[in-house]
Design a protein around this motif. Structure first.
Motif, short mmCIF file in Angstrom:
data_model
loop_
_atom_site.label_atom_id
_atom_site.label_comp_id
_atom_site.label_asym_id
_atom_site.label_seq_id
_atom_site.Cartn_x
_atom_site.Cartn_y
_atom_site.Cartn_z
N UNK A 1 15.00 -13.29 -5.81
CA UNK A 1 14.30 -13.60 -4.56
C UNK A 1 13.48 -12.43 -3.99
N UNK A 2 14.03 -11.22 -4.03
CA UNK A 2 13.30 -10.07 -3.48
C UNK A 2 11.96 -9.89 -4.17
N UNK A 3 11.93 -10.06 -5.49
CA UNK A 3 10.70 -9.86 -6.25
C UNK A 3 9.77 -11.07 -6.13
N UNK A 4 10.33 -12.25 -5.95
CA UNK A 4 9.48 -13.42 -5.69
C UNK A 4 8.68 -13.21 -4.41
N UNK A 5 9.36 -12.74 -3.39
CA UNK A 5 8.68 -12.49 -2.12
C UNK A 5 7.64 -11.38 -2.26
N UNK A 6 7.99 -10.34 -3.01
CA UNK A 6 7.04 -9.25 -3.22
C UNK A 6 5.83 -9.74 -4.00
N UNK A 7 6.02 -10.59 -5.00
CA UNK A 7 4.89 -11.14 -5.74
C UNK A 7 3.97 -11.93 -4.83
N UNK A 8 4.54 -12.72 -3.92
CA UNK A 8 3.72 -13.43 -2.93
C UNK A 8 2.91 -12.45 -2.10
N UNK A 9 3.55 -11.36 -1.71
CA UNK A 9 2.89 -10.36 -0.88
C UNK A 9 1.80 -9.64 -1.66
N UNK A 10 2.04 -9.37 -2.95
CA UNK A 10 1.02 -8.74 -3.79
C UNK A 10 -0.21 -9.64 -3.88
N UNK A 11 0.02 -10.93 -4.06
CA UNK A 11 -1.07 -11.91 -4.13
C UNK A 11 -1.93 -11.82 -2.87
N UNK A 12 -1.29 -11.87 -1.71
CA UNK A 12 -2.04 -11.84 -0.45
C UNK A 12 -2.67 -10.47 -0.20
N UNK A 13 -1.96 -9.40 -0.58
CA UNK A 13 -2.52 -8.06 -0.42
C UNK A 13 -3.77 -7.89 -1.29
N UNK A 14 -3.76 -8.49 -2.48
CA UNK A 14 -4.95 -8.44 -3.33
C UNK A 14 -6.15 -9.05 -2.64
N UNK A 15 -5.94 -10.24 -2.05
CA UNK A 15 -7.02 -10.87 -1.27
C UNK A 15 -7.50 -9.92 -0.17
N UNK A 16 -6.56 -9.37 0.57
CA UNK A 16 -6.90 -8.57 1.75
C UNK A 16 -7.66 -7.29 1.38
N UNK A 17 -7.20 -6.58 0.35
CA UNK A 17 -7.85 -5.32 -0.03
C UNK A 17 -9.26 -5.56 -0.55
N UNK A 18 -9.44 -6.61 -1.35
CA UNK A 18 -10.79 -6.91 -1.83
C UNK A 18 -11.67 -7.36 -0.67
N UNK A 19 -11.15 -8.20 0.20
CA UNK A 19 -11.93 -8.65 1.36
C UNK A 19 -12.40 -7.46 2.18
N UNK A 20 -11.49 -6.54 2.46
CA UNK A 20 -11.86 -5.37 3.26
C UNK A 20 -12.90 -4.51 2.55
N UNK A 21 -12.76 -4.36 1.24
CA UNK A 21 -13.68 -3.52 0.48
C UNK A 21 -15.09 -4.08 0.45
#
Length: 205
Positions: free
Chosen positions: A21-41
């Motif tokens: 579960x801990x890594x499932x949640x982190x994978x979800x967060x990585x997915x959204x963080x990828x969107x956010x970092x590219x959007x900001x860039x």
């Protein structure tokens, strides 16, 4: 797809990934963080981010929000690269753990998790640009940014996984960290966009 069908599919994705579960949640967060970092860039304003996954991934509730000002025009590759970034960030994170995202069942899991983004890209390519789906063309653009700002992606992902939701003000320190990497990522992305300029015949408002 009704609620029960979504639950069954989410359970399948969870089993395919085989992560605690801990890594499932982190994978979800990585997915959204990828969107956010590219959007900001690419100069899109990120106003919120959230993850809801715990012991099951893919039930919904994971998202980022962006704001586009009235009259602001965003080049088509910027929008498409931002959409492709969730899948690509997830792929890179799995790769860092020694998991080949091109191998089943992982590829099916990643495609399922990114289905909303992939469908959006398909609709955008066909309706706005009058072309066949182009998400495969924008993955290199997303990678140009993510590979140079990977520490920022991970830092934001860990924070998002811990907090669950983040406001614009809370996101800013993570989006703006690593100014040298940010400049390098922007330059690499613009170089890619210039090299593929023949593909981009439309813009999104």
């Amino acid at each position: 797809m009704d609620v029960e069908e979504k639950q069954v599919l989410a359970q399948s994705v969870t089993e395919w990934l085989g992560l605690p579960p801990r890594l499932l949640r982190l994978l979800s967060a990585v997915h959204e963080a990828g969107h956010a970092i590219v959007a900001h860039t690419v100069d899109l304003k990120v106003t919120a981010a959230a993850v809801a996954s715990f012991d099951t991934i893919g039930l919904g509730g994971d998202h980022i929000s962006i704001s586009i000002a009235a009259g602001q025009f965003v080049p088509a590759p910027d929008i498409l690269a931002m959409r492709a970034a969730g899948f690509q960030a997830s792929f890179m994170w799995l790769d860092g753990r020694g998991i080949d995202g091109n191998r089943e069942p992982y590829l099916q899991a990643l495609n399922t998790l990114a289905a909303g983004d992939l469908n959006w890209c398909t609709d955008f390519s066909r309706t706005v640009m009058g072309r066949s789906p182009m998400q495969q063309h924008t993955v290199p653009g997303a990678y140009a940014i993510l590979s140079r700002r990977w520490r920022a992606v991970l830092s934001l992902a860990y924070a998002l996984a811990d907090r669950g939701e983040m406001t614009e003000a809370q996101l800013q320190p993570f989006l703006c960290c690593g100014p040298q990497q940010q400049v390098a990522a922007r330059e690499a992305y613009l170089a890619w966009r210039g090299e593929t300029a023949h593909l981009w015949t439309a813009v999104a408002a």
